[in-house]
Scaffold this active site. Structure first.
Site, PDB file in Angstrom:
ATOM      1  CG  PHE A  22     -12.395  81.359  87.503  1.00  0.00           C
ATOM      2  CD1 PHE A  22     -11.361  80.871  88.297  1.00  0.00           C
ATOM      3  CD2 PHE A  22     -12.070  81.922  86.278  1.00  0.00           C
ATOM      4  CE1 PHE A  22     -10.035  80.947  87.873  1.00  0.00           C
ATOM      5  CE2 PHE A  22     -10.742  81.992  85.846  1.00  0.00           C
ATOM      6  CZ  PHE A  22      -9.727  81.505  86.640  1.00  0.00           C
ATOM      7  CG  ASP A  68     -16.071  87.528  84.753  1.00  0.00           C
ATOM      8  OD1 ASP A  68     -15.937  87.428  83.512  1.00  0.00           O
ATOM      9  OD2 ASP A  68     -15.252  87.086  85.564  1.00  0.00           O
ATOM     10  CE  LYS A 108     -11.572  81.602  79.586  1.00  0.00           C
ATOM     11  NZ  LYS A 108     -11.925  82.042  80.926  1.00  0.00           N
TER      12      LYS A 108
HETATM   13  C1  LIG Z   1     -11.169  82.748  82.002  1.00  0.00           C
HETATM   14  C2  LIG Z   1     -11.945  83.629  82.911  1.00  0.00           C
HETATM   15  C3  LIG Z   1     -11.332  84.697  83.597  1.00  0.00           C
HETATM   16  C4  LIG Z   1      -9.851  84.956  83.535  1.00  0.00           C
HETATM   17  O1  LIG Z   1      -9.419  85.310  82.268  1.00  0.00           O
HETATM   18  P1  LIG Z   1      -7.840  85.238  81.940  1.00  0.00           P
HETATM   19  O2  LIG Z   1      -7.744  85.755  80.536  1.00  0.00           O
HETATM   20  O3  LIG Z   1      -7.444  83.800  82.075  1.00  0.00           O
HETATM   21  O4  LIG Z   1      -7.157  86.100  82.924  1.00  0.00           O
HETATM   22  C5  LIG Z   1     -12.132  85.503  84.381  1.00  0.00           C
HETATM   23  N1  LIG Z   1     -13.457  85.286  84.485  1.00  0.00           N
HETATM   24  C6  LIG Z   1     -14.080  84.293  83.828  1.00  0.00           C
HETATM   25  C7  LIG Z   1     -15.537  84.137  83.962  1.00  0.00           C
HETATM   26  C8  LIG Z   1     -13.342  83.417  83.037  1.00  0.00           C
HETATM   27  O5  LIG Z   1     -13.952  82.400  82.419  1.00  0.00           O
END
Ligand SMILES: *Cc1c(COP(=O)(O)O)cnc(C)c1O
Length: 401
Positions: free
Chosen positions: A143, A228, A257
């Site tokens: 994700f 990420d 986050k």
């Molecule tokens: C939450 C998340 C995103 C997206 O972040 P947003 O601030 O919602 O755009 C991308 N990568 C990972 C691993 C996430 O947990």
């Protein structure tokens, strides 16, 4: 042809607040305030929060350090455009890159935006140094966000066929299968991108050896490794960054986050040799604004304060032990994850969504990333008493009516 007004009359919104687009099935509760691990709704009900904005509020609700940084900076300078330096921006950039062991940072407002920037940076680098290579190998069930490119980079099956055509150039491989990565690398490959622990799909860790092998593979083939760490970074796994558990330094890393502890902040960091944006390639009117930079600095100081990460490890161990004993007691399939990013595997049960609903009715916020799992992402400063209260309530829920 029916008019828009007629269509609306035919399909009244199920959302009691019909002015909002229905981007989630929201429960019929309106939250009014929060403090630490607790939230209250407009009826005065109290909730113990083990969701914390989906791993966002790393210091709990309304932490003093953030409130103070917002108050102080908001009377001095909010924003002077990313095309100028500001004192909070330069100071925070120094501190964050030093903490990460990377050279430069681009500040963003959301995780998806940081990842979008990472994809652009890798493509630019590929155009300059790899003969136009642009493909980024990503993982099944990964994700990376909800922009067109980051949805395309994600491996969420339910997004197949949505908002077509997708952005091209993201071949997918199953997590923890090194051979699959080797097999998919070709002339067009510029990078490998993954989460150290797949968060949204249910807390599925990349194995330490797999990450180390990806680093070696990227070095051998002249590819970039993009981590990420939007969910795993900023202390969530008990180290400031999850990559520290393996000693694998990425070429590019994204943060989101917890980095803003509940305020909109994200970051894209990279090694010097990869930083090939030219003026105009990347930007955004809010990026690196003084207000969020001041907040980011305050959050970083909290997380790197003496003893903070040790306490995250300790709380993570307490939570894990509690979940493991519930798993044994109810014949479930164990616990996975690291630090305070944990999942309880409910199999053979698959009533995660029902458990979340029942928990809410009893004043506990939980998250089920899939029907057969619960994900626990409390504030990093969660207390042992809060963990004990949650475990006790969960015990009752698992016991059933
Ligand atoms: C939450 C998340 C995103 C997206 O972040 P947003 O601030 O919602 O755009 C991308 N990568 C990972 C691993 C996430 O947990």
């Amino acid at each position: 042809m029916t008019s828009i007004a007629e269509q609306q009359a035919d399909s009244p919104s199920p959302d009691p607040y019909g002015a909002l687009m229905e981007i989630a099935r929201r429960p019929p509760i309106t939250f009014t305030h929060g403090q630490g691990g607790l939230l209250w709704d407009s009826e005065g009900n109290r909730y113990l929060d083990f969701v914390q904005g989906w791993a966002v509020n790393c210091l709990g609700h309304c932490p003093t350090a953030v409130a103070r940084a917002l108050a102080e900076q908001s009377t001095r300078l909010l924003n002077c455009s990313p095309a100028y330096y500001s004192e909070p921006m330069t100071r925070y950039a120094e501190a964050l890159t030093a903490a990460a062991g990377l050279d430069r940072v681009f500040f963003a407002n959301s995780g998806a935006e940081a990842n979008e920037g990472a994809i652009k940076l890798a493509r630019k680098w590929g155009a300059k140094h790899r003969g136009g290579a642009y493909e980024i190998v990503t993982t099944v069930h990964g994700f990376h966000g909800r922009t067109l490119a980051t949805m395309s980079a994600s491996g969420k099956a339910v997004w197949d066929g949505l908002f077509e055509p997708k952005v091209a150039g993201f071949p997918k491989v199953p997590l923890n299968d090194l051979g699959a990565v080797e097999a998919v690398i070709g002339d067009k490959t510029v990078a490998i991108m993954l989460e150290p622990i797949q968060g949204e799909s249910g807390v599925w860790p990349a194995e330490d050896d797999y990450l180390r092998s990806l680093r070696t593979l990227a070095d051998e083939r002249g590819l970039l490794l993009i981590l990420d760490e939007i969910q795993t970074g900023m202390g969530r796994t008990g180290a400031l960054f999850c990559f520290e558990h393996t000693g694998v330094l990425p070429d590019i890393m994204t943060l989101g986050k917890g980095i803003g502890a509940g305020t909109p902040l994200a970051a894209l960091l990279a090694r010097e040799a990869v930083c090939c944006f030219d003026p105009g390639d990347q930007g955004g009117t809010y990026n690196g604004n003084a207000l969020m930079a001041a907040v980011g600095q305050a959050v970083l100081e909290q997380i790197t304060a003496e003893g903070f990460l040790e306490r995250v490890c300790e709380a993570g161990a307490v939570l894990r032990r509690g979940l493991e004993s519930l798993s044994e007691k109810y014949g479930l399939s164990g616990v996975r994850g690291r630090g305070l990013l944990l999942a309880l595997d409910l199999k053979p049960r698959a009533d995660g969504f029902a458990l979340v609903e029942k928990a809410l009715a009893e004043g506990l916020l939980l998250n089920a990333p899939a029907p057969d799992a619960l994900r626990f992402v409390p504030a990093l400063n969660v207390s042992d008493a809060e963990i004990a209260e949650m475990l006790d309530m969960l015990d009752g829920l698992l016991k059933g009516p």
